[in-house]
Design an enzyme around this catalytic site. Sequence first.
Site, PDB file in Angstrom:
ATOM      1  N   PRO A   2       8.393   0.151  -5.679  1.00 36.06           N
ATOM      2  CA  PRO A   2       7.264   0.738  -4.927  1.00 36.06           C
ATOM      3  C   PRO A   2       5.923   0.275  -5.489  1.00 36.06           C
ATOM      4  O   PRO A   2       5.688   0.358  -6.684  1.00 36.06           O
ATOM      5  CB  PRO A   2       7.446   2.241  -5.132  1.00 36.06           C
ATOM      6  CG  PRO A   2       8.861   2.428  -5.546  1.00 36.06           C
ATOM      7  CD  PRO A   2       9.248   1.177  -6.275  1.00 36.06           C
ATOM      8  N   GLU A   3       5.085  -0.257  -4.617  1.00 37.17           N
ATOM      9  CA  GLU A   3       3.729  -0.664  -4.993  1.00 37.17           C
ATOM     10  C   GLU A   3       2.759   0.358  -4.380  1.00 37.17           C
ATOM     11  O   GLU A   3       3.196   1.396  -3.883  1.00 37.17           O
ATOM     12  CB  GLU A   3       3.450  -2.085  -4.482  1.00 37.17           C
ATOM     13  CG  GLU A   3       4.443  -3.115  -5.027  1.00 37.17           C
ATOM     14  CD  GLU A   3       4.173  -4.539  -4.555  1.00 37.17           C
ATOM     15  OE1 GLU A   3       3.018  -4.854  -4.213  1.00 37.17           O
ATOM     16  OE2 GLU A   3       5.116  -5.333  -4.531  1.00 37.17           O
TER      17      GLU A   3
END
Length: 289
Positions: A2-3
Amino acid sequence: MPELPEVETIKEDLRELVVGSKVEEAQVLASALVEQPSAEELVRRLQGTEIIEARRRAKHLVIDLDSGDALVLQLKIGGQLLLVPPVEEPATALMLVLRLDGDRSLFLRDETGFTRVRLLEAEGLEERFAGLGPEPLSDEFRSGYLRQKLGGRRAGIKGLLLDQKVVSGIGNIYVDEALFDARIHPTRKANTLTEGEWTRLQSAVKENLAAGIEHRGTTFSLYRDVLGRRGHHQEHLKVFVQAGKPCPGGCGGKVVRKKVGGRATFLCPACQPENGLGEEVGLELELRP
Ligand SMILES: [Zn+2]
């Protein structure tokens, strides 16, 4: 992993669905999960608190409690935070369960097991985030910032953009997309970028992250929102994991995969030549949709 857009999506879901809930019981189900304090102390300090806010800083998810503590999650690679119900209770890869009032629970699970949490007081939280660069969608990421910060550096531009001390929240997906949009080769040395390239790059970083948020994140396999739904940004990717496909820049070439600094990297060698395009092409590119 996840960014910024994926963590932002989860944060917004928590704000809508979970803030205001009371934590009646907490269970730690994976000993490696809790980095600070001990698992026992984390459980003791979570139970009986109310969740008063959800925030994001870089790729960290912050859940504020009425006790003054903040639960800080790093959803690494496979981390999922699921609200049960409506999501069906997951049975595998569980790391933390928060039983909430109203017969609901938050399940933290991660098939890769890399997710980590910390429970911090205000001071510890400030210290933890002190070294992070500006949020790319905030006013702090002002025009000219990247050029001023990196313009003298001889290192490759991709590696510099992934450094969380330079700018917060960008990872491998969005950096490749932004470099393609700006028509900059990922290994270009920062000190060779032109004024026009810095301007394009700064806008491309913002535009790609904003698009990722609009599409509720990128799901290749494990990323889910709080209601267990996939993101949609994978349907809009231009180069990332698109090796062999025609370049969306209309050059007639194909997207290729390379290793840059040990990371899988996707680019169009015609649109992003190693030595740059020269300044004259810049103006045309400003007009892309
Ligand atoms: Zn191309």
